[in-house]
Write a protein that holds these residues in place. Structure first.
Motif, PDB file in Angstrom:
ATOM      1  N   SER A 198     -28.692   2.143  -3.625  1.00 27.82           N
ATOM      2  CA  SER A 198     -29.714   2.524  -4.675  1.00 27.82           C
ATOM      3  C   SER A 198     -30.960   3.298  -3.998  1.00 27.82           C
ATOM      4  N   GLY A 199     -31.326   4.184  -5.075  1.00 30.21           N
ATOM      5  CA  GLY A 199     -32.427   4.956  -4.513  1.00 30.21           C
ATOM      6  C   GLY A 199     -33.831   4.472  -5.123  1.00 30.21           C
ATOM      7  N   PHE A 200     -34.908   5.241  -5.090  1.00 29.94           N
ATOM      8  CA  PHE A 200     -36.036   5.038  -5.281  1.00 29.94           C
ATOM      9  C   PHE A 200     -36.356   4.748  -6.857  1.00 29.94           C
ATOM     10  N   ASN A 201     -35.551   4.807  -7.658  1.00 32.49           N
ATOM     11  CA  ASN A 201     -35.603   4.771  -9.081  1.00 32.49           C
ATOM     12  C   ASN A 201     -34.901   3.585  -9.762  1.00 32.49           C
ATOM     13  N   SER A 202     -34.393   2.681  -8.518  1.00 38.93           N
ATOM     14  CA  SER A 202     -33.557   1.547  -8.725  1.00 38.93           C
ATOM     15  C   SER A 202     -34.324   0.439  -9.348  1.00 38.93           C
ATOM     16  N   PRO A 203     -33.501  -0.411 -10.329  1.00 43.42           N
ATOM     17  CA  PRO A 203     -33.993  -1.688 -10.736  1.00 43.42           C
ATOM     18  C   PRO A 203     -34.150  -2.775  -9.757  1.00 43.42           C
ATOM     19  N   ALA A 204     -33.512  -2.412  -8.536  1.00 38.85           N
ATOM     20  CA  ALA A 204     -33.388  -3.233  -7.288  1.00 38.85           C
ATOM     21  C   ALA A 204     -35.087  -3.396  -6.430  1.00 38.85           C
ATOM     22  N   ASN A 205     -35.866  -2.282  -7.065  1.00 38.33           N
ATOM     23  CA  ASN A 205     -37.217  -2.224  -6.675  1.00 38.33           C
ATOM     24  C   ASN A 205     -38.045  -3.225  -7.209  1.00 38.33           C
ATOM     25  N   GLN A 206     -37.408  -4.044  -8.252  1.00 38.37           N
ATOM     26  CA  GLN A 206     -38.321  -5.099  -8.804  1.00 38.37           C
ATOM     27  C   GLN A 206     -38.116  -6.392  -7.973  1.00 38.37           C
ATOM     28  N   TYR A 207     -37.551  -6.687  -7.003  1.00 35.33           N
ATOM     29  CA  TYR A 207     -36.849  -7.672  -6.230  1.00 35.33           C
ATOM     30  C   TYR A 207     -37.490  -7.657  -4.896  1.00 35.33           C
ATOM     31  N   LYS A 208     -37.528  -8.795  -4.152  1.00 36.55           N
ATOM     32  CA  LYS A 208     -38.107  -8.851  -2.780  1.00 36.55           C
ATOM     33  C   LYS A 208     -37.562  -7.981  -1.883  1.00 36.55           C
ATOM     34  N   TYR A 209     -38.486  -7.652  -1.058  1.00 35.02           N
ATOM     35  CA  TYR A 209     -38.064  -6.611   0.108  1.00 35.02           C
ATOM     36  C   TYR A 209     -37.964  -5.209  -0.353  1.00 35.02           C
ATOM     37  N   ALA A 210     -38.215  -4.778  -1.867  1.00 36.05           N
ATOM     38  CA  ALA A 210     -38.190  -3.390  -2.058  1.00 36.05           C
ATOM     39  C   ALA A 210     -39.406  -2.766  -1.515  1.00 36.05           C
ATOM     40  N   ASP A 211     -40.537  -3.604  -1.791  1.00 32.76           N
ATOM     41  CA  ASP A 211     -41.696  -2.781  -1.350  1.00 32.76           C
ATOM     42  C   ASP A 211     -41.674  -2.329   0.000  1.00 32.76           C
ATOM     43  N   PHE A 226     -29.524  -8.845  -5.633  1.00 34.08           N
ATOM     44  CA  PHE A 226     -30.611  -7.658  -5.318  1.00 34.08           C
ATOM     45  C   PHE A 226     -31.440  -7.738  -4.071  1.00 34.08           C
ATOM     46  N   ILE A 227     -31.977  -9.137  -3.985  1.00 31.37           N
ATOM     47  CA  ILE A 227     -32.535  -9.338  -2.635  1.00 31.37           C
ATOM     48  C   ILE A 227     -32.039  -9.152  -1.503  1.00 31.37           C
ATOM     49  N   GLN A 228     -30.589  -9.489  -1.440  1.00 31.39           N
ATOM     50  CA  GLN A 228     -29.778  -9.055  -0.302  1.00 31.39           C
ATOM     51  C   GLN A 228     -29.504  -7.526  -0.266  1.00 31.39           C
ATOM     52  N   HIS A 229     -29.279  -6.910  -1.517  1.00 27.67           N
ATOM     53  CA  HIS A 229     -29.021  -5.457  -1.166  1.00 27.67           C
ATOM     54  C   HIS A 229     -30.448  -4.755  -0.661  1.00 27.67           C
ATOM     55  N   ASN A 230     -31.627  -5.123  -0.925  1.00 25.76           N
ATOM     56  CA  ASN A 230     -32.595  -4.635  -0.519  1.00 25.76           C
ATOM     57  C   ASN A 230     -32.793  -5.068   1.167  1.00 25.76           C
ATOM     58  N   ILE A 231     -32.314  -6.174   1.328  1.00 26.23           N
ATOM     59  CA  ILE A 231     -32.327  -6.221   3.004  1.00 26.23           C
ATOM     60  C   ILE A 231     -31.303  -5.161   3.753  1.00 26.23           C
ATOM     61  N   GLU A 232     -30.161  -4.958   2.601  1.00 25.92           N
ATOM     62  CA  GLU A 232     -29.103  -3.983   3.443  1.00 25.92           C
ATOM     63  C   GLU A 232     -29.844  -2.517   3.515  1.00 25.92           C
ATOM     64  N   ARG A 233     -30.317  -2.230   2.335  1.00 30.46           N
ATOM     65  CA  ARG A 233     -30.994  -0.826   2.341  1.00 30.46           C
ATOM     66  C   ARG A 233     -32.162  -0.641   3.123  1.00 30.46           C
ATOM     67  N   ASN A 234     -32.864  -1.799   3.634  1.00 31.59           N
ATOM     68  CA  ASN A 234     -33.629  -1.718   4.789  1.00 31.59           C
ATOM     69  C   ASN A 234     -33.223  -1.294   6.140  1.00 31.59           C
ATOM     70  N   CYS A 235     -32.197  -2.108   6.422  1.00 35.19           N
ATOM     71  CA  CYS A 235     -31.411  -1.939   7.442  1.00 35.19           C
ATOM     72  C   CYS A 235     -30.870  -0.557   7.724  1.00 35.19           C
ATOM     73  N   MET A 236     -30.196  -0.126   6.644  1.00 33.55           N
ATOM     74  CA  MET A 236     -29.960   1.242   6.934  1.00 33.55           C
ATOM     75  C   MET A 236     -30.825   2.330   7.223  1.00 33.55           C
ATOM     76  N   ILE A 237     -32.099   2.090   6.793  1.00 33.46           N
ATOM     77  CA  ILE A 237     -33.099   2.871   7.111  1.00 33.46           C
ATOM     78  C   ILE A 237     -33.590   2.858   8.603  1.00 33.46           C
ATOM     79  N   THR A 238     -33.492   1.422   9.093  1.00 26.53           N
ATOM     80  CA  THR A 238     -33.563   1.154  10.390  1.00 26.53           C
ATOM     81  C   THR A 238     -32.696   1.882  11.480  1.00 26.53           C
TER      82      THR A 238
END
Length: 341
Positions: free
Chosen positions: A36-49, A261-273
């Motif tokens: 998911s990108g910057f405009n995703s509803p996932a950004n409303q959940y933990k770890y999105a910031d 969504f919280i787990q997806h945000n963890i996964e997105r963060n890991c991809m950036i790492t």
């Protein structure tokens, strides 16, 4: 299995390449499936910031163009990518199904890409792919890599249960036995083993895929390196330290929408790492300044209907500088404007 042999698409024709691409423009296109990108509803959940902060920092430090409002015309990977690679900005279903893709009869491949206008623009191509899409029929492809679980590979994430039982049960399941499938699933449920099979292997062996991409880029043999990775595609697999956790792969279907969504945000963060680590390596090359890089996703998490079309895009075209682009644009239109001419 006896009638339909397992075939892994691994071939290398690089000895046919005459041209050396050192100090010349080379392109990397990396597709991260279901990010998911910057405009995703996932950004409303933990770890999105944390994700948004890390993406901006990653983009600034590497002089990338960051697209914050991109989307796809289809949340189906097949429709999204094949239309993008053929510079179509709207979907024509009948034409698409007839001309662009066909189901295969191979045991370890699902769909063949029949038409790829993007690949026509390059002479010597290296592809790193998954079992879902076979891009390697194009005549300009000189190297094709698909993970082969029968071979031993040392590059894997910490936490992956690389042991004899994991390999034995995975290969047994791959051979088609119903008993083996129950055995494989049961041992995973008990957390005795992980899996050598797709899609799970794309997470546990992500260092291997990045190694292959780096190796092909720095070889100066190819003017295009194309990789389609099934990350951060479900099933989940990363913990907050970005180690592999096979338990998350098994339990994702039981999660609530919020937990997903919280787990997806963890996964997105890991991809950036992982991307930060990858860039630290390739930036040491003298060819980095002339390297064109496009990192994007095919669609969003698809956890809910509202998070299906958001996409992730960062680019480096030659000596680009950091720019945050807030224009609303589809990846299909973006790709056509960037490459068709």
């Amino acid at each position: 299995t006896l009638n339909n042999k397992i075939k892994f698409l691994n071939f290398n024709k690089s000895d046919e390449i005459i041209q050396n691409y050192k100090s010349k423009n080379k392109t990397l296109l990396l597709v991260l499936d279901e990010m998911s990108g910057f405009n995703s509803p996932a950004n409303q959940y933990k770890y999105a910031d944390e994700f948004i902060k890390n993406v901006r920092k990653f983009s600034i430090n590497n002089d990338l163009n960051l697209y914050t409002n991109s989307f796809t015309i289809s949340a189906d990977t097949m429709m999204s990518l094949t239309n993008m690679l053929n510079f179509n900005i709207s979907i024509e279903t009948e034409l698409f199904e007839k001309n662009y893709i066909v189901e295969t009869k191979k045991y370890f491949n699902e769909l063949n890409i029949l038409k790829n206008e993007f690949f026509n623009k390059f002479e010597n191509i290296s592809v790193i792919q998954n079992i879902q899409f076979n891009y390697c029929l194009h005549p300009n492809i000189k190297n094709c890599y698909q993970f082969n679980p029968y071979l031993d590979n040392k590059y894997h994430l910490e936490g992956f249960k690389k042991n004899y039982l994991t390999k034995f049960s995975s290969l047994w399941k791959l051979e088609g036995s119903s008993i083996a499938k129950l055995f494989w699933r049961g041992l995973r449920q008990l957390e005795f083993i992980d899996s050598y099979l797709e899609p799970e292997i794309h997470k546990s062996y992500l260092p291997l895929y990045f190694y292959k991409i780096e190796e092909n880029l720095l070889s100066n043999k190819y003017d295009l390196v194309f990789a389609h990775l099934l990350t951060p595609h479900v099933p989940f697999g990363f913990n907050k330290k970005c180690h592999y956790d096979g338990k998350r792969s098994i339990l994702n279907t039981r999660m609530s929408i919020k937990e997903k969504f919280i787990q997806h945000n963890i996964e997105r963060n890991c991809m950036i790492t992982f991307l930060i680590n990858f860039f630290e390596k390739i930036k040491k090359s003298e060819e980095y300044s002339s390297l064109n890089i496009i990192i994007m996703s095919d669609h969003a998490s698809r956890i809910t209907e509202k998070d299906k079309h958001s996409t992730f895009i960062v680019t480096k075209i030659g000596d680009s500088v950091f720019l945050e682009n807030n224009e609303k644009i589809s990846i299909q239109t973006f790709f056509k404007e960037l490459f068709q001419n």
